[in-house]
Design a protein around this motif. Structure first.
Motif, PDB file in Angstrom:
ATOM      1  N   TYR A 247      14.411  22.042  54.217  1.00  0.00           N
ATOM      2  CA  TYR A 247      13.052  22.027  53.672  1.00  0.00           C
ATOM      3  C   TYR A 247      12.137  21.072  54.442  1.00  0.00           C
ATOM      4  N   GLY A 248      12.638  20.442  55.487  1.00  0.00           N
ATOM      5  CA  GLY A 248      11.840  19.486  56.247  1.00  0.00           C
ATOM      6  C   GLY A 248      10.577  20.113  56.801  1.00  0.00           C
ATOM      7  N   GLY A 249       9.462  19.401  56.688  1.00  0.00           N
ATOM      8  CA  GLY A 249       8.181  19.906  57.176  1.00  0.00           C
ATOM      9  C   GLY A 249       7.148  20.028  56.074  1.00  0.00           C
ATOM     10  N   TRP A 250       7.559  19.796  54.799  1.00  0.00           N
ATOM     11  CA  TRP A 250       6.615  19.911  53.683  1.00  0.00           C
ATOM     12  C   TRP A 250       5.498  18.880  53.777  1.00  0.00           C
ATOM     13  N   TRP A 251       5.694  17.848  54.570  1.00  0.00           N
ATOM     14  CA  TRP A 251       4.704  16.771  54.688  1.00  0.00           C
ATOM     15  C   TRP A 251       3.614  17.067  55.726  1.00  0.00           C
ATOM     16  N   SER A 252       3.681  18.202  56.379  1.00  0.00           N
ATOM     17  CA  SER A 252       2.826  18.443  57.549  1.00  0.00           C
ATOM     18  C   SER A 252       1.337  18.566  57.216  1.00  0.00           C
ATOM     19  N   LEU A 253       0.991  18.992  56.007  1.00  0.00           N
ATOM     20  CA  LEU A 253      -0.422  19.273  55.702  1.00  0.00           C
ATOM     21  C   LEU A 253      -1.288  18.019  55.810  1.00  0.00           C
ATOM     22  N   ASN A 254      -0.748  16.855  55.444  1.00  0.00           N
ATOM     23  CA  ASN A 254      -1.552  15.637  55.454  1.00  0.00           C
ATOM     24  C   ASN A 254      -1.993  15.228  56.855  1.00  0.00           C
ATOM     25  N   TYR A 255      -1.318  15.739  57.882  1.00  0.00           N
ATOM     26  CA  TYR A 255      -1.724  15.407  59.245  1.00  0.00           C
ATOM     27  C   TYR A 255      -3.038  16.093  59.626  1.00  0.00           C
ATOM     28  N   MET A 256      -3.384  17.112  58.900  1.00  0.00           N
ATOM     29  CA  MET A 256      -4.613  17.852  59.231  1.00  0.00           C
ATOM     30  C   MET A 256      -5.649  17.748  58.113  1.00  0.00           C
ATOM     31  N   ALA A 257      -5.481  16.739  57.226  1.00  0.00           N
ATOM     32  CA  ALA A 257      -6.394  16.596  56.086  1.00  0.00           C
ATOM     33  C   ALA A 257      -7.837  16.431  56.522  1.00  0.00           C
ATOM     34  N   GLU A 258      -8.055  15.770  57.654  1.00  0.00           N
ATOM     35  CA  GLU A 258      -9.411  15.537  58.146  1.00  0.00           C
ATOM     36  C   GLU A 258     -10.081  16.831  58.607  1.00  0.00           C
ATOM     37  N   GLU A 259      -9.273  17.869  58.849  1.00  0.00           N
ATOM     38  CA  GLU A 259      -9.822  19.139  59.327  1.00  0.00           C
ATOM     39  C   GLU A 259      -9.761  20.241  58.277  1.00  0.00           C
ATOM     40  N   MET A 260      -9.343  19.872  57.051  1.00  0.00           N
ATOM     41  CA  MET A 260      -9.277  20.854  55.965  1.00  0.00           C
ATOM     42  C   MET A 260     -10.650  21.064  55.347  1.00  0.00           C
ATOM     43  N   LYS A 261     -10.988  22.317  55.081  1.00  0.00           N
ATOM     44  CA  LYS A 261     -12.182  22.609  54.296  1.00  0.00           C
ATOM     45  C   LYS A 261     -11.898  22.263  52.837  1.00  0.00           C
ATOM     46  N   ARG A 262     -12.842  21.610  52.201  1.00  0.00           N
ATOM     47  CA  ARG A 262     -12.700  21.244  50.780  1.00  0.00           C
ATOM     48  C   ARG A 262     -11.319  20.668  50.491  1.00  0.00           C
ATOM     49  N   PRO A 263     -10.967  19.545  51.113  1.00  0.00           N
ATOM     50  CA  PRO A 263      -9.600  19.008  50.969  1.00  0.00           C
ATOM     51  C   PRO A 263      -9.211  18.685  49.533  1.00  0.00           C
ATOM     52  N   SER A 264     -10.174  18.250  48.714  1.00  0.00           N
ATOM     53  CA  SER A 264      -9.838  17.879  47.334  1.00  0.00           C
ATOM     54  C   SER A 264      -9.325  19.073  46.543  1.00  0.00           C
ATOM     55  N   ARG A 265      -9.761  20.274  46.917  1.00  0.00           N
ATOM     56  CA  ARG A 265      -9.278  21.489  46.241  1.00  0.00           C
ATOM     57  C   ARG A 265      -8.122  22.129  46.989  1.00  0.00           C
ATOM     58  N   ASN A 266      -8.269  22.245  48.303  1.00  0.00           N
ATOM     59  CA  ASN A 266      -7.326  23.047  49.086  1.00  0.00           C
ATOM     60  C   ASN A 266      -5.981  22.379  49.315  1.00  0.00           C
ATOM     61  N   ILE A 267      -5.951  21.060  49.417  1.00  0.00           N
ATOM     62  CA  ILE A 267      -4.665  20.402  49.675  1.00  0.00           C
ATOM     63  C   ILE A 267      -3.684  20.610  48.515  1.00  0.00           C
ATOM     64  N   PRO A 268      -4.039  20.261  47.258  1.00  0.00           N
ATOM     65  CA  PRO A 268      -3.079  20.509  46.159  1.00  0.00           C
ATOM     66  C   PRO A 268      -2.750  21.988  45.980  1.00  0.00           C
ATOM     67  N   LEU A 269      -3.775  22.841  46.112  1.00  0.00           N
ATOM     68  CA  LEU A 269      -3.558  24.280  45.921  1.00  0.00           C
ATOM     69  C   LEU A 269      -2.617  24.836  46.983  1.00  0.00           C
ATOM     70  N   THR A 270      -2.795  24.377  48.218  1.00  0.00           N
ATOM     71  CA  THR A 270      -1.940  24.830  49.314  1.00  0.00           C
ATOM     72  C   THR A 270      -0.495  24.414  49.093  1.00  0.00           C
ATOM     73  N   VAL A 271      -0.301  23.158  48.699  1.00  0.00           N
ATOM     74  CA  VAL A 271       1.049  22.640  48.443  1.00  0.00           C
ATOM     75  C   VAL A 271       1.724  23.423  47.326  1.00  0.00           C
ATOM     76  N   MET A 272       0.975  23.671  46.240  1.00  0.00           N
ATOM     77  CA  MET A 272       1.559  24.346  45.074  1.00  0.00           C
ATOM     78  C   MET A 272       1.816  25.825  45.332  1.00  0.00           C
ATOM     79  N   THR A 273       1.249  26.356  46.389  1.00  0.00           N
ATOM     80  CA  THR A 273       1.527  27.743  46.776  1.00  0.00           C
ATOM     81  C   THR A 273       2.690  27.814  47.757  1.00  0.00           C
ATOM     82  N   ALA A 274       2.627  27.000  48.815  1.00  0.00           N
ATOM     83  CA  ALA A 274       3.557  27.141  49.939  1.00  0.00           C
ATOM     84  C   ALA A 274       4.972  26.692  49.601  1.00  0.00           C
TER      85      ALA A 274
END
Length: 502
Positions: A247-274
Motif C-alpha cells: 500500500y506504499g504511496g498513499w502519502w503522495s498527494l501532499n507533495y502536490m498540495a500547492e498545485e491542487m485546485k481547491r485543496p481544502s475540498r479536493n485533498i480529503p475527497l481524493t484520499v477518501m476515494t482512492a
C-alpha cells in the motif's frame, strides 16, 4: 546577480506581452497569471490517479506471496492482514489530508515536519530522502526494463547493458516530461492508472466469474478459512510489513498540495476515494488468485498474476506481463513527480542549493528540481547492486510517517487557531505514531543487522552538512557563480513570493 538578470529578462518579456501597462482587471489577472509560481492545475481526478498510480505498482501483480507465506498459508488471516494494512494506510492518508488542507505547500512530510517539529528533523528527512527515493526510482526503472525486454529474449536473460540503457531512457523521458509540463505529466498518469486498473479489473472480475461458475469447488477453498495453522506474533508482524509495503504511496498527494485546485475540498475527497478503491481491488484480486490457485501454488509462484493468466486466459496471457510494465511505468511517473516537489520545497527552505527552488520562466515548473532528482536516480542505475542497500532504509519511511503524524498532534495544541478545513479524529494520529514506531523498531529488534547501523549513521551524517551550511549559514562564493550561469542556461528564476493558499 543571476536573479536580477533572469528576472529582468522575464519582466521585459511580460512587458512585451502586456505592453507594460496595467489598465484594468484583465491586466491584473494577467499579472497574477504571469507570476513565477507553481500553478494550481491538478484537479480531483488527477489527484485520484496520482494516489492510485503511486500505490499500485508491480507488487500486486508479481508477488502478493509475502502476506500468505508469513500467515502460514492461513487464508483468513492473510485476507484480514490485507484489510488491516489498507485501513492503516487510510488512517495515515486521513492524517495527511488534515495537514495538506491546513498547510497546502509542496514537499509533503518535509513541509509538515518543518512546521511542527523544526528545521533539524526536516533536514534529516530531506537528507535521507535525497538518497533513498531516487534509489527507489532507479529500482523501478530497472524493473520496468526487465519486464519490457524479457519477452524478446524468451528463456534467456536480457543483457544488463540493455536493461540499464532502457532504464536510463525511461528515467530521463519522465524527468523531462515532468520538468516541461504538469498537465502532460498528469495526463500520462491518468492514462497509465486507467490501464493498470483495467488489468486489475480483468483479474478481479475473472475471479468473481470463476467463483460463481465453480461454486462448490471454489467456495471449498474459502470454507474454514481460519482452520490452518495460526502464525505467531512475529510472523503476523512480518505479514503486516508485506501488506503495508504493497500500500506504499498513499502519502503522495501532499507533495502536490500547492498545485491542487481547491485543496481544502479536493485533498480529503481524493484520499477518501482512492485509498478505499485500492483496498477493494486488492481484496478482490487476492480472492481471484485464491479461486484459481492453491495457497501453496501462490507461495511457490515467482509472478502470481502470470501464473493466474496461464490458467485462466492462456491465449492472451501476455497481457499480464505487459500490464506489469505499464503499472511500474505509472508508479515511476508519480514517484518522480513527487520527488521533484520534495527537492523544490527543500530548496525553498534553504536546505538544498538555491537553484533547485527555481522555476522555468516559460512553463513555471520546477525543472531544476526534476533535473536534480533524475540525475541522482541515474547514478543509482549504473551500480544497481547499491539499490539493495536501500532496503535497510525501509524503517526510515515509517519513522518519517511517525514524525509527520506527531507534527499534526503538536500543531493541534501549539496552533489551535490554524485554519483546518478538514480535521481528522484526534486518536487516529496517536495510533499512527504508535504504529510507526513499532514498525521502525520491530525489524531492528527481531533481525538485527549491521546495515541498520550504517543507515542510522547515514541519517546522523546530515549534521555534518546541517551545522555549517544551515545553522551557521556558511556560504561558498563559487557556488553563487555556478548558480548564476545555470540560471541563464536553464532559463529559470526564483518563485515570486508564495503560491496561492500559502
Amino acid at each position: 546577480t543571476a536573479d536580477n538578470k533572469v528576472k529582468s529578462a522575464v519582466k521585459k518579456k511580460q512587458e512585451k506581452m502586456g505592453k507594460g501597462e496595467n489598465n484594468g482587471p484583465k491586466d491584473v489577472q494577467r499579472k497574477e497569471k504571469d507570476k513565477m509560481q507553481l500553478k494550481r492545475t491538478i484537479g480531483y481526478f488527477d489527484g485520484v490517479s496520482f494516489i492510485i498510480g503511486s500505490i499500485v505498482g508491480a507488487g500486486i501483480f508479481v508477488s502478493p506471496t509475502g502476506v500468505l507465506k508469513h500467515s502460514l498459508l492461513n487464508v483468513g488471516i492473510a485476507l484480514t492482514i490485507w484489510t488491516a494494512s489498507g485501513l492503516v494506510s487510510l488512517m495515515g492518508a486521513l492524517c495527511y489530508a488534515e495537514l495538506g488542507t491546513a498547510l497546502p505547500f509542496s514537499g509533503g512530510e518535509y513541509s509538515h515536519i518543518k512546521r511542527g517539529l523544526g528545521s533539524l528533523p526536516a533536514f534529516v528527512f530531506i537528507w535521507t530522502s535525497t538518497f533513498t527515493k531516487p534509489a527507489s526510482n532507479a529500482a523501478r526503472a530497472l524493473l520496468f526494463a526487465e519486464y519490457a525486454t524479457q519477452p524478446f529474449y524468451g528463456i534467456c536473460p536480457a543483457p544488463d547493458v540493455l536493461k540499464k540503457c532502457l532504464a536510463l531512457a525511461v528515467l530521463w523521458s519522465l524527468g523531462i516530461l515532468n520538468g516541461l509540463s504538469v498537465k502532460m505529466a498528469a495526463w500520462v498518469q491518468a492514462v497509465f492508472t486507467l490501464l493498470k486498473m483495467m488489468a486489475l479489473s480483468v483479474i478481479a472480475v475473472g475471479g468473481i466469474v470463476l467463483l460463481v461458475a465453480r461454486q462448490k469447488e471454489s467456495l471449498a477453498r474459502f470454507e474454514d478459512m481460519f482452520s490452518s495453522e495460526i502464525p505467531n506474533a512475529s510472523q503476523v508482524a512480518e505479514a503486516f510489513f508485506q501488506g503495508l509495503y504493497a500500500y506504499g504511496g498513499w502519502w503522495s498527494l501532499n507533495y502536490m498540495a500547492e498545485e491542487m485546485k481547491r485543496p481544502s475540498r479536493n485533498i480529503p475527497l481524493t484520499v477518501m476515494t482512492a485509498v478505499p478503491a485500492v483496498i477493494v481491488f486488492y481484496l478482490l484480486v487476492n480472492i481471484s488468485y485464491l479461486t484459481v490457485l492453491t495457497p501453496k501454488e501462490i507461495v511457490s509462484s515467482v509472478a502470481v498474476a502470470v501464473t493466474w493468466a496461464d490458467r485462466v486466459i492462456p491465449s492472451v496471457a501476455w497481457i499480464i506481463p505487459l500490464s506489469v510494465a505499464v503499472s511500474i511505468f505509472g508508479a515511476l511517473n508519480s514517484s518522480m513527480f513527487t520527488l521533484g516537489r520534495l527537492s523544490y520545497a527543500g530548496s525553498q527552505s534553504g536546505h538544498l542549493p538555491l537553484l533547485i527552488s527555481m522555476l522555468n520562466v516559460h512553463s513555471c515548473t520546477p525543472a531544476p528540481a526534476m533535473i536534480f532528482s533524475t540525475t541522482i536516480a541515474s547514478i543509482f542505475i549504473i551500480p544497481s547492486d547499491l539499490i539493495m542497500l536501500t532496503n535497510y532504509f525501509g524503517f526510515s519511511a515509517w519513522l518519517m510517517i511517525g514524525l509527520t503524524c506527531a507534527s499534526l498532534i503538536v500543531l493541534r495544541y501549539r496552533e489551535p487557531h490554524l485554519h483546518r478545513p478538514y480535521k481528522v479524529f484526534l486518536p487516529i494520529p496517536f495510533m499512527m505514531v504508535a504504529m510507526s514506531f513499532f514498525l521502525v523498531l520491530a525489524p531492528i529488534i527481531w533481525s538485527p543487522n549491521l546495515q541498520y547501523v550504517y543507515a542510522f549513521l547515514f541519517m546522523l551524517g546530515s549534521l555534518i552538512i546541517y551545522l555549517p551550511f544551515i545553522h551557521f549559514k556558511l556560504r561558498l562564493a563559487f557556488l553563487d557563480k555556478i548558480t548564476c550561469h545555470l540560471q541563464l542556461l536553464l532559463e529559470v528564476c526564483p518563485a515570486d513570493g508564495c503560491a496561492e493558499g500559502k
